[in-house]
Motif scaffolding. Structure first.
Motif, PDB file in Angstrom:
ATOM      1  N   ARG A 210       0.839  -1.197   0.000  1.00  0.00           N
ATOM      2  CA  ARG A 210       0.000   0.000   0.000  1.00  0.00           C
ATOM      3  C   ARG A 210       0.877   1.251   0.000  1.00  0.00           C
ATOM      4  O   ARG A 210       1.701   1.449   0.899  1.00  0.00           O
ATOM      5  N   HIS A 211       0.677   2.090  -1.009  1.00  0.00           N
ATOM      6  CA  HIS A 211       1.522   3.262  -1.190  1.00  0.00           C
ATOM      7  C   HIS A 211       0.930   4.496  -0.511  1.00  0.00           C
ATOM      8  O   HIS A 211      -0.277   4.738  -0.580  1.00  0.00           O
ATOM      9  N   LEU A 212       1.800   5.253   0.122  1.00  0.00           N
ATOM     10  CA  LEU A 212       1.451   6.563   0.677  1.00  0.00           C
ATOM     11  C   LEU A 212       1.984   7.584  -0.311  1.00  0.00           C
ATOM     12  O   LEU A 212       3.193   7.792  -0.423  1.00  0.00           O
ATOM     13  N   THR A 213       1.094   8.209  -1.061  1.00  0.00           N
ATOM     14  CA  THR A 213       1.502   8.967  -2.240  1.00  0.00           C
ATOM     15  C   THR A 213       1.639  10.471  -2.028  1.00  0.00           C
ATOM     16  O   THR A 213       2.084  11.176  -2.925  1.00  0.00           O
ATOM     17  N   THR A 214       1.243  10.966  -0.865  1.00  0.00           N
ATOM     18  CA  THR A 214       1.388  12.392  -0.581  1.00  0.00           C
ATOM     19  C   THR A 214       1.879  12.564   0.851  1.00  0.00           C
ATOM     20  O   THR A 214       1.753  11.663   1.685  1.00  0.00           O
ATOM     21  N   ARG A 215       2.423  13.730   1.132  1.00  0.00           N
ATOM     22  CA  ARG A 215       2.876  14.024   2.495  1.00  0.00           C
ATOM     23  C   ARG A 215       1.701  14.029   3.454  1.00  0.00           C
ATOM     24  O   ARG A 215       1.813  13.540   4.592  1.00  0.00           O
ATOM     25  N   GLU A 216       0.558  14.560   3.023  1.00  0.00           N
ATOM     26  CA  GLU A 216      -0.625  14.605   3.872  1.00  0.00           C
ATOM     27  C   GLU A 216      -1.112  13.193   4.214  1.00  0.00           C
ATOM     28  O   GLU A 216      -1.468  12.909   5.361  1.00  0.00           O
ATOM     29  N   GLU A 217      -1.108  12.307   3.217  1.00  0.00           N
ATOM     30  CA  GLU A 217      -1.535  10.928   3.434  1.00  0.00           C
ATOM     31  C   GLU A 217      -0.576  10.220   4.396  1.00  0.00           C
ATOM     32  O   GLU A 217      -1.004   9.457   5.267  1.00  0.00           O
ATOM     33  N   THR A 218       0.709  10.515   4.255  1.00  0.00           N
ATOM     34  CA  THR A 218       1.715   9.910   5.128  1.00  0.00           C
ATOM     35  C   THR A 218       1.555  10.384   6.561  1.00  0.00           C
ATOM     36  O   THR A 218       1.590   9.589   7.512  1.00  0.00           O
ATOM     37  N   ASP A 219       1.368  11.687   6.725  1.00  0.00           N
ATOM     38  CA  ASP A 219       1.191  12.248   8.073  1.00  0.00           C
ATOM     39  C   ASP A 219      -0.070  11.711   8.734  1.00  0.00           C
ATOM     40  O   ASP A 219      -0.078  11.410   9.938  1.00  0.00           O
ATOM     41  N   ALA A 220      -1.141  11.576   7.951  1.00  0.00           N
ATOM     42  CA  ALA A 220      -2.393  11.043   8.501  1.00  0.00           C
ATOM     43  C   ALA A 220      -2.213   9.583   8.920  1.00  0.00           C
ATOM     44  O   ALA A 220      -2.730   9.164   9.972  1.00  0.00           O
ATOM     45  N   PHE A 221      -1.481   8.816   8.134  1.00  0.00           N
ATOM     46  CA  PHE A 221      -1.220   7.414   8.476  1.00  0.00           C
ATOM     47  C   PHE A 221      -0.424   7.321   9.784  1.00  0.00           C
ATOM     48  O   PHE A 221      -0.751   6.518  10.665  1.00  0.00           O
ATOM     49  N   LYS A 222       0.601   8.148   9.929  1.00  0.00           N
ATOM     50  CA  LYS A 222       1.420   8.137  11.143  1.00  0.00           C
ATOM     51  C   LYS A 222       0.579   8.486  12.375  1.00  0.00           C
ATOM     52  O   LYS A 222       0.706   7.852  13.434  1.00  0.00           O
ATOM     53  N   ALA A 223      -0.269   9.498  12.227  1.00  0.00           N
ATOM     54  CA  ALA A 223      -1.112   9.908  13.356  1.00  0.00           C
ATOM     55  C   ALA A 223      -2.115   8.822  13.719  1.00  0.00           C
ATOM     56  O   ALA A 223      -2.360   8.555  14.908  1.00  0.00           O
ATOM     57  N   ARG A 224      -2.657   8.156  12.720  1.00  0.00           N
ATOM     58  CA  ARG A 224      -3.670   7.124  12.957  1.00  0.00           C
ATOM     59  C   ARG A 224      -3.095   5.919  13.695  1.00  0.00           C
ATOM     60  O   ARG A 224      -3.748   5.333  14.559  1.00  0.00           O
TER      61      ARG A 224
END
Length: 252
Positions: free
Chosen positions: A41-55
């Motif tokens: 599963r790819h994290l394709t934007t900085r926002e998506e990456t940050d949201a994944f880390k927070a979750r």
């Protein structure tokens, strides 16, 4: 360790337009090489990456999940698989061994060329072959560090991760054989292959994608910007490979 039944994993890693996480590539290769089916599963934007880390309450990616368990990042995955994890603070003699090993092999190769081959090596030819050996030596001081940086831009290494580890040995082999002036049928195509792939990879990363990266050409701990230096290294290998193949035909 995982049980025999746990052979599927979910991997979250950064794959963006101008950045593919090298640790994610290494984690993906580790999982596949140990028989896991990977839901990549790819994290394709900085926002998506940050949201994944927070979750998930994590600070880094990639992150591996096996079953209901979060394994963690690349080093955590190595521990889970029972593999050794590199300690960056551990004492090592590898840089010294790499230096003296290349020096000894280079001396033997030059001696062989001077006394036992039909062609006399010229200063320009030795300059390129010596440079290849010395650049390989810098990479061999810390192969893992080089490989991680190399994965950031090399096109073949991104498709086949072990190539990043094999590259310094291939460069040293080509340089030493060219210095010794033996097995040209093998060393010249080898130099052409790794030089050609490297040149295309650097040109794409720097001049097409406009990425600002560090160059792995002088080792994984360097702060040299990727661009002219690395491109020159690869173009030199291409030129040397072509010349070594053409020289007997030209009688040079």
């Amino acid at each position: 360790m995982s049980s025999a039944s746990e052979k599927s994993a979910i991997l979250y890693r950064m794959v963006m337009g101008t950045h593919v996480c090298p640790w994610g590539l290494r984690a993906l290769h580790l999982l596949k090489s140990h028989g896991y089916t990977v839901d990549d599963r790819h994290l394709t934007t900085r926002e998506e990456t940050d949201a994944f880390k927070a979750r998930h309450g994590v600070t880094t990616t990639p992150q591996v999940f096996i079953g209901e368990r979060r394994i963690g990042g690349h080093d955590d995955l190595r521990q889970f698989l029972g593999l050794k994890v590199r300690d960056p603070k551990a004492k090592t003699y590898r840089p010294v061994i790499a230096l003296f090993a290349i020096a000894a092999l280079l001396a033997l190769a030059a001696s062989h060329a001077a006394y036992a081959t039909p062609f006399t090596m010229r200063a320009g030819e030795w300059f390129v072959s010596f440079a290849m050996c010395l650049l390989a030596m810098l990479k061999l001081r810390d192969v893992a560090g080089f490989a991680t940086m190399f994965l950031g831009y090399d096109l073949l290494a991104r498709r086949w991760v072990p190539y990043a580890t094999l590259y310094p040995f291939a460069e040293a082999t080509a340089g030493l054989l060219m210095t010794a002036n033996v097995l040209t049928w093998f060393s010249a195509p080898l130099a052409l292959c790794i030089g050609g792939i490297g040149a295309v990879s650097v040109f794409k990363a720097v001049y097409v994608d406009r990425r600002e990266l560090k160059c792995a050409c002088v080792g994984g701990d360097s702060n040299v910007p990727l661009g002219f230096v690395s491109l020159t290294e690869n173009l030199m290998m291409i030129a040397m490979g072509l010349w070594m193949l053409a020289r007997p035909l030209l009688g040079a």
